[in-house]
Design a protein around this motif. Structure first.
Motif, PDB file in Angstrom:
ATOM      1  N   UNK A 152      50.950  12.368  -8.720  1.00  0.00           N
ATOM      2  CA  UNK A 152      49.650  12.302  -8.439  1.00  0.00           C
ATOM      3  C   UNK A 152      48.845  10.983  -8.244  1.00  0.00           C
ATOM      4  N   UNK A 153      49.455  10.187  -6.721  1.00  0.00           N
ATOM      5  CA  UNK A 153      48.580   8.995  -6.543  1.00  0.00           C
ATOM      6  C   UNK A 153      47.388   9.505  -6.209  1.00  0.00           C
ATOM      7  N   UNK A 154      46.484   8.320  -6.774  1.00  0.00           N
ATOM      8  CA  UNK A 154      44.966   8.468  -6.388  1.00  0.00           C
ATOM      9  C   UNK A 154      44.822   8.008  -4.940  1.00  0.00           C
ATOM     10  N   UNK A 155      44.082   8.678  -3.992  1.00  0.00           N
ATOM     11  CA  UNK A 155      43.751   7.916  -2.676  1.00  0.00           C
ATOM     12  C   UNK A 155      43.632   6.575  -2.730  1.00  0.00           C
ATOM     13  N   UNK A 156      44.089   5.825  -1.790  1.00  0.00           N
ATOM     14  CA  UNK A 156      43.831   4.423  -1.758  1.00  0.00           C
ATOM     15  C   UNK A 156      44.639   3.612  -2.887  1.00  0.00           C
ATOM     16  N   UNK A 157      45.558   4.104  -3.788  1.00  0.00           N
ATOM     17  CA  UNK A 157      46.192   3.557  -4.891  1.00  0.00           C
ATOM     18  C   UNK A 157      47.219   2.438  -4.374  1.00  0.00           C
ATOM     19  N   UNK A 158      47.539   2.506  -3.071  1.00  0.00           N
ATOM     20  CA  UNK A 158      48.377   1.432  -2.745  1.00  0.00           C
ATOM     21  C   UNK A 158      49.694   1.387  -2.728  1.00  0.00           C
TER      22      UNK A 158
END
Length: 167
Positions: free
Chosen positions: A79-85
């Motif tokens: 579940x990558x946070x948006x903008x996590x890179x």
């Protein structure tokens, strides 16, 4: 549907929408979480009363494979946070090594990779909580996916990938 998250509970990974989804669908979803981190206490406080959400804490890496087998997850979550890179997070390859179909969020690179090799599904966080999201998980061809994972996982190991880089 058995969901699994293995990793560190930090700002890079956005588990809150998935925890809420599991809590709201307790008759259809079981969610196992393995790991530790700065957000673990917060998540436990909010969701420990949910019988279908189980916090296992940190597990010794040697015991992890046996524990995951017992849990029998349908999907491992990224579940990558948006903008996590993170374009291709290490967690993706951990799940591949364990032959667990993957559900990834907010990574176009991971989505392309999952589709190319038939290793799982990709979504945006806006999809969570919709009936389409739940139906996609229910109707996913996990057997075909696991066959693909078994076929390709040795080629996806760090040793194999680095060997190809340096040869």
């Amino acid at each position: 549907i058995n969901l699994l998250y293995i990793g560190y509970f930090s700002d890079q990974f956005e588990l809150e929408p998935l925890l809420k989804f599991a809590a709201d669908n307790d008759s259809e979803i079981k969610f196992d979480l393995i790991g530790s981190g700065e957000k673990l206490a917060l998540y436990r406080e909010r969701y420990s009363s949910c019988n279908n959400i189980i916090f296992h804490g940190g597990i010794d890496p040697i015991e992890l494979v046996d524990r995951v087998e017992l849990l029998n997850p349908d999907f491992g979550l990224i579940p990558l946070r948006p903008g996590a890179g993170a374009r291709m997070p290490n967690k993706l390859f951990d799940y591949i090594a364990l032959c667990i179909p993957v559900v990834s969020f907010n990574s176009a690179d991971a989505a392309d990779f999952l589709e190319k090799y038939h290793f799982g599904l990709s979504f945006d966080f806006a999809d969570i909580g919709t009936r389409d999201f739940l139906e996609s998980l229910k109707t996913f061809e996990a057997g075909y996916c696991r066959d693909s994972l078994r076929e390709h996982r040795d080629k996806m190991s760090m040793n194999a990938l680095y060997k190809d880089l340096w040869s």
